[in-house]
Scaffold this motif. Structure first.
Motif, PDB file in Angstrom:
ATOM      1  N   ASP A   1      17.982   0.812  24.811  1.00 51.76           N
ATOM      2  CA  ASP A   1      17.090   1.238  23.737  1.00 51.76           C
ATOM      3  C   ASP A   1      17.593   2.521  23.098  1.00 51.76           C
ATOM      4  N   GLY A   2      18.055   3.469  23.918  1.00 58.54           N
ATOM      5  CA  GLY A   2      18.577   4.720  23.380  1.00 58.54           C
ATOM      6  C   GLY A   2      19.789   4.504  22.503  1.00 58.54           C
ATOM      7  N   LEU A   3      20.698   3.634  22.923  1.00 57.14           N
ATOM      8  CA  LEU A   3      21.890   3.351  22.124  1.00 57.14           C
ATOM      9  C   LEU A   3      21.528   2.671  20.816  1.00 57.14           C
ATOM     10  N   ARG A   4      20.593   1.731  20.850  1.00 59.66           N
ATOM     11  CA  ARG A   4      20.196   1.035  19.627  1.00 59.66           C
ATOM     12  C   ARG A   4      19.573   1.995  18.623  1.00 59.66           C
ATOM     13  N   ARG A   5      18.848   2.984  19.116  1.00 61.46           N
ATOM     14  CA  ARG A   5      18.145   3.918  18.238  1.00 61.46           C
ATOM     15  C   ARG A   5      19.025   5.085  17.798  1.00 61.46           C
ATOM     16  N   SER A   6      20.134   5.288  18.465  1.00 54.05           N
ATOM     17  CA  SER A   6      20.944   6.480  18.214  1.00 54.05           C
ATOM     18  C   SER A   6      21.703   6.392  16.893  1.00 54.05           C
ATOM     19  N   LYS A   7      22.092   7.571  16.397  1.00 52.45           N
ATOM     20  CA  LYS A   7      22.917   7.669  15.189  1.00 52.45           C
ATOM     21  C   LYS A   7      24.394   7.863  15.536  1.00 52.45           C
ATOM     22  N   LEU A   8      24.800   7.479  16.732  1.00 54.06           N
ATOM     23  CA  LEU A   8      26.204   7.577  17.129  1.00 54.06           C
ATOM     24  C   LEU A   8      27.073   6.663  16.274  1.00 54.06           C
ATOM     25  N   ASP A   9      28.322   7.063  16.066  1.00 50.98           N
ATOM     26  CA  ASP A   9      29.301   6.203  15.397  1.00 50.98           C
ATOM     27  C   ASP A   9      30.052   5.336  16.408  1.00 50.98           C
ATOM     28  N   PHE A  10      30.284   5.889  17.602  1.00 52.22           N
ATOM     29  CA  PHE A  10      30.994   5.171  18.656  1.00 52.22           C
ATOM     30  C   PHE A  10      30.307   5.459  19.989  1.00 52.22           C
ATOM     31  N   VAL A  11      30.548   4.606  20.938  1.00 43.38           N
ATOM     32  CA  VAL A  11      30.117   4.889  22.299  1.00 43.38           C
ATOM     33  C   VAL A  11      31.223   4.466  23.257  1.00 43.38           C
TER      34      VAL A  11
ATOM     35  N   LYS B   1      29.342  -3.953  29.680  1.00 41.22           N
ATOM     36  CA  LYS B   1      29.393  -4.903  28.565  1.00 41.22           C
ATOM     37  C   LYS B   1      28.027  -5.041  27.902  1.00 41.22           C
ATOM     38  N   GLU B   2      26.964  -5.009  28.693  1.00 42.69           N
ATOM     39  CA  GLU B   2      25.628  -5.087  28.127  1.00 42.69           C
ATOM     40  C   GLU B   2      25.367  -3.916  27.182  1.00 42.69           C
ATOM     41  N   LEU B   3      25.768  -2.718  27.604  1.00 41.99           N
ATOM     42  CA  LEU B   3      25.553  -1.538  26.762  1.00 41.99           C
ATOM     43  C   LEU B   3      26.421  -1.579  25.511  1.00 41.99           C
ATOM     44  N   TYR B   4      27.659  -2.031  25.658  1.00 43.17           N
ATOM     45  CA  TYR B   4      28.519  -2.168  24.478  1.00 43.17           C
ATOM     46  C   TYR B   4      27.900  -3.148  23.473  1.00 43.17           C
ATOM     47  N   ARG B   5      27.386  -4.271  23.969  1.00 41.20           N
ATOM     48  CA  ARG B   5      26.765  -5.249  23.056  1.00 41.20           C
ATOM     49  C   ARG B   5      25.538  -4.646  22.379  1.00 41.20           C
ATOM     50  N   ALA B   6      24.732  -3.914  23.148  1.00 42.74           N
ATOM     51  CA  ALA B   6      23.523  -3.318  22.582  1.00 42.74           C
ATOM     52  C   ALA B   6      23.867  -2.369  21.441  1.00 42.74           C
ATOM     53  N   PHE B   7      24.988  -1.675  21.558  1.00 41.21           N
ATOM     54  CA  PHE B   7      25.354  -0.692  20.547  1.00 41.21           C
ATOM     55  C   PHE B   7      26.149  -1.303  19.400  1.00 41.21           C
ATOM     56  N   TYR B   8      27.227  -2.012  19.706  1.00 45.93           N
ATOM     57  CA  TYR B   8      28.156  -2.432  18.665  1.00 45.93           C
ATOM     58  C   TYR B   8      27.696  -3.667  17.907  1.00 45.93           C
TER      59      TYR B   8
ATOM     60  N   PRO C   1      23.356  -4.067  13.322  1.00 48.64           N
ATOM     61  CA  PRO C   1      23.853  -4.143  11.934  1.00 48.64           C
ATOM     62  C   PRO C   1      24.407  -2.831  11.394  1.00 48.64           C
ATOM     63  N   ASN C   2      23.720  -1.691  11.656  1.00 45.09           N
ATOM     64  CA  ASN C   2      24.204  -0.436  11.075  1.00 45.09           C
ATOM     65  C   ASN C   2      25.542  -0.011  11.670  1.00 45.09           C
ATOM     66  N   THR C   3      25.769  -0.341  12.952  1.00 42.84           N
ATOM     67  CA  THR C   3      27.075  -0.031  13.554  1.00 42.84           C
ATOM     68  C   THR C   3      28.157  -0.905  12.949  1.00 42.84           C
ATOM     69  N   LEU C   4      27.878  -2.186  12.764  1.00 46.33           N
ATOM     70  CA  LEU C   4      28.856  -3.092  12.175  1.00 46.33           C
ATOM     71  C   LEU C   4      29.228  -2.660  10.760  1.00 46.33           C
ATOM     72  N   PHE C   5      28.239  -2.178   9.997  1.00 46.05           N
ATOM     73  CA  PHE C   5      28.513  -1.695   8.645  1.00 46.05           C
ATOM     74  C   PHE C   5      29.404  -0.455   8.690  1.00 46.05           C
ATOM     75  N   SER C   6      29.083   0.457   9.617  1.00 48.47           N
ATOM     76  CA  SER C   6      29.893   1.670   9.758  1.00 48.47           C
ATOM     77  C   SER C   6      31.317   1.328  10.165  1.00 48.47           C
ATOM     78  N   LEU C   7      31.473   0.376  11.082  1.00 50.55           N
ATOM     79  CA  LEU C   7      32.804  -0.025  11.518  1.00 50.55           C
ATOM     80  C   LEU C   7      33.591  -0.681  10.387  1.00 50.55           C
ATOM     81  N   PHE C   8      32.908  -1.376   9.498  1.00 49.05           N
ATOM     82  CA  PHE C   8      33.594  -1.988   8.359  1.00 49.05           C
ATOM     83  C   PHE C   8      34.219  -0.904   7.477  1.00 49.05           C
TER      84      PHE C   8
END
Length: 465
Positions: free
Chosen positions: A358-368, A414-421, A424-431
């Protein structure tokens, strides 16, 4: 005296630091501690010094040995890594056997801790404990003058086993600047940045009490002055560098010092980009704005967990309730943020994992960057958990005896990576990042997908960022 500093060969792209080593397939840093040793010996001892980075030059053991034979040094200096400890021990033994006339001198966290065992299992001549520059300089001077080596602080000789306690450098401004131009600088870059990159260590030591951490030379903090840091930046700019990583355990330990450094960079109108590491509770809204103006591109933040229970177990000393807000401060000023997460605390439950997701999904991080817990010998956490650990030096093993637990930690990664990456907003940033750095993005993405899709993992898998 002729001295050769060598970053040892390995089949993987290993980055070695005194406080850790890791496999880095998507980025590579210059061997900073070795470059610092080389600079000290050239400046203080007027030694003839060469540096070879077998990792960056993709040299195998035979090629490295041939290079050393061609240079015919009086002394070979190298750092022994941690996760690559077994490989490094084999390599230094082979180098010494092939160059018996050169004094083989090593330093690093494990040699400092386990000197007797290292001597027993290798043919090396000397071990330097702790910070290497002063000890190496005094060793070279004593060898040239024929004086007693046992008086050199921090030095352990083969067959002796005794040493004067190592000295800490109390005035880091006296250290000569490491010169990355001694190497092929285009080999070095930070992930998803253009490069080439140079490393700067502006302080040594860490005052915080995280029980899992190996610090750079101890808890006592010694800082360089802002003026001295600026002088090194200008020295490196003249060498052609525009990107820098500050390698301090925690860069923002003194707000006033960082403010002054940023003011000096801004006043000089230096067009540079730099990255650093920080604790969550060191982040300051006003200071972040100054850092951005001075060229800060990215901050690596030690989060570890969004669970207060787990943070308390690690003796992290931060409030979980502060994490999301302070990460948002970084985003607000336009600096990228990358969070370090660590899973596997024995007190961690399914609820804590849910809290992390939940914390990762809500965070404004660019990478984890997610890592499984590895307690290192000598840390308070290792002492607490050592009965649960499989720890040996020869061969090097350091993991939990319960392999089901090890595998579960990788699954949670892997669960945490999936939750973060996968959000949608992370995928847009990565693009957007992909458009700016297509080749790096592709290479890193392939490695990441291989890790996520693999059924079986090595105990030590690559760091992607």
């Amino acid at each position: 005296m002729k001295v050769l500093c060598v970053n040892l060969p390995n089949k993987d792209r290993i980055v070695r630091r005194f406080c850790g080593s890791y496999n880095s397939p998507s980025f590579l840093f210059p061997p900073q501690e070795l470059l610092s040793c080389a600079a000290a010996l050239k400046s203080w001892n007027k030694a003839e010094v060469f540096v070879v980075d077998a990792i960056a030059e993709k040299r195998d053991l035979d090629s490295t040995i041939d290079f050393i034979r061609q240079k015919n040094p009086d002394m070979v200096v190298t750092m022994i890594g941690m996760e690559c400890f077994s490989d490094d021990i084999k390599v230094v033994t082979s180098i010494k056997s092939s160059n018996p006339g050169a004094k083989m001198t090593v330093f690093g966290y494990y040699p400092s801790m386990f000197s007797r065992e290292v001597f027993k299992n290798t043919n090396i001549d000397y071990i330097v404990q702790g910070e290497p520059e002063l000890c190496l300089s005094k060793l070279v001077k004593a060898m040239e003058e024929g004086t007693e080596l046992s008086a050199v602080p921090g030095l352990i000789q083969r067959g002796d086993g005794k040493s004067v306690p190592p000295e800490r450098m109390m005035d880091l401004d006296q250290l000569p600047f490491p010169d990355p131009s001694m190497l092929a600088t285009n080999n070095y870059k930070e992930m998803l940045m253009r490069g080439p990159i140079a490393l700067i260590q502006s302080a040594r030591g860490c005052p915080f009490s995280c029980n899992y951490c190996v610090t750079s030379y101890g808890r006592k903090v010694v800082m360089r002055s802002p003026e001295n840091i600026l002088a090194e930046i200008e020295f490196l700019v003249e060498k052609g560098f525009r990107e820098f990583r500050f390698t301090d355990d925690t860069f923002i330990m003194s707000k006033a010092r960082v403010e002054k450094m940023c003011e000096l960079i801004t006043r000089k109108k230096l067009r540079i980009k730099w990255t650093c590491l920080s604790r969550v509770d060191s982040l300051d809204r006003g200071l972040l704005a100054l850092m951005k103006k001075a060229g800060c591109k990215r901050i690596y933040i030690g989060i570890e967990s969004f669970s207060q229970k787990v943070l308390d177990y690690y003796e992290k000393g931060i409030k979980a309730s502060d994490i999301l807000e302070r990460i948002e401060w970084v985003r607000e000023v336009g600096i990228q943020s990358s969070g370090f997460m660590m899973i596997g605390a024995p007190v961690e439950t399914a609820d804590d994992i849910t809290e992390n997701k939940d914390g990762l999904r809500r965070s404004k991080l660019d990478f984890v960057i997610v890592s499984k817990l590895t307690p290192y010998s000598g840390t308070p956490l290792f002492e607490r958990l050592k009965d649960s650990m499989e720890f040996t030096l020869f061969p090097y093993h350091n993991f939990f005896k319960d392999m089901a637990y090890e595998n579960r930690m990788i699954a949670i990664e892997k669960e945490l990576y999936r939750a973060f990456y996968w959000r949608p907003n992370t995928l847009f940033s990565l693009f957007r990042i992909m458009v700016e750095n297509p080749r790096d993005f592709f290479n890193t993405g392939v490695l990441f997908l291989k890790f996520m899709l693999a059924k079986d993992q090595d105990k030590q898998h690559p760091n992607f960022i």
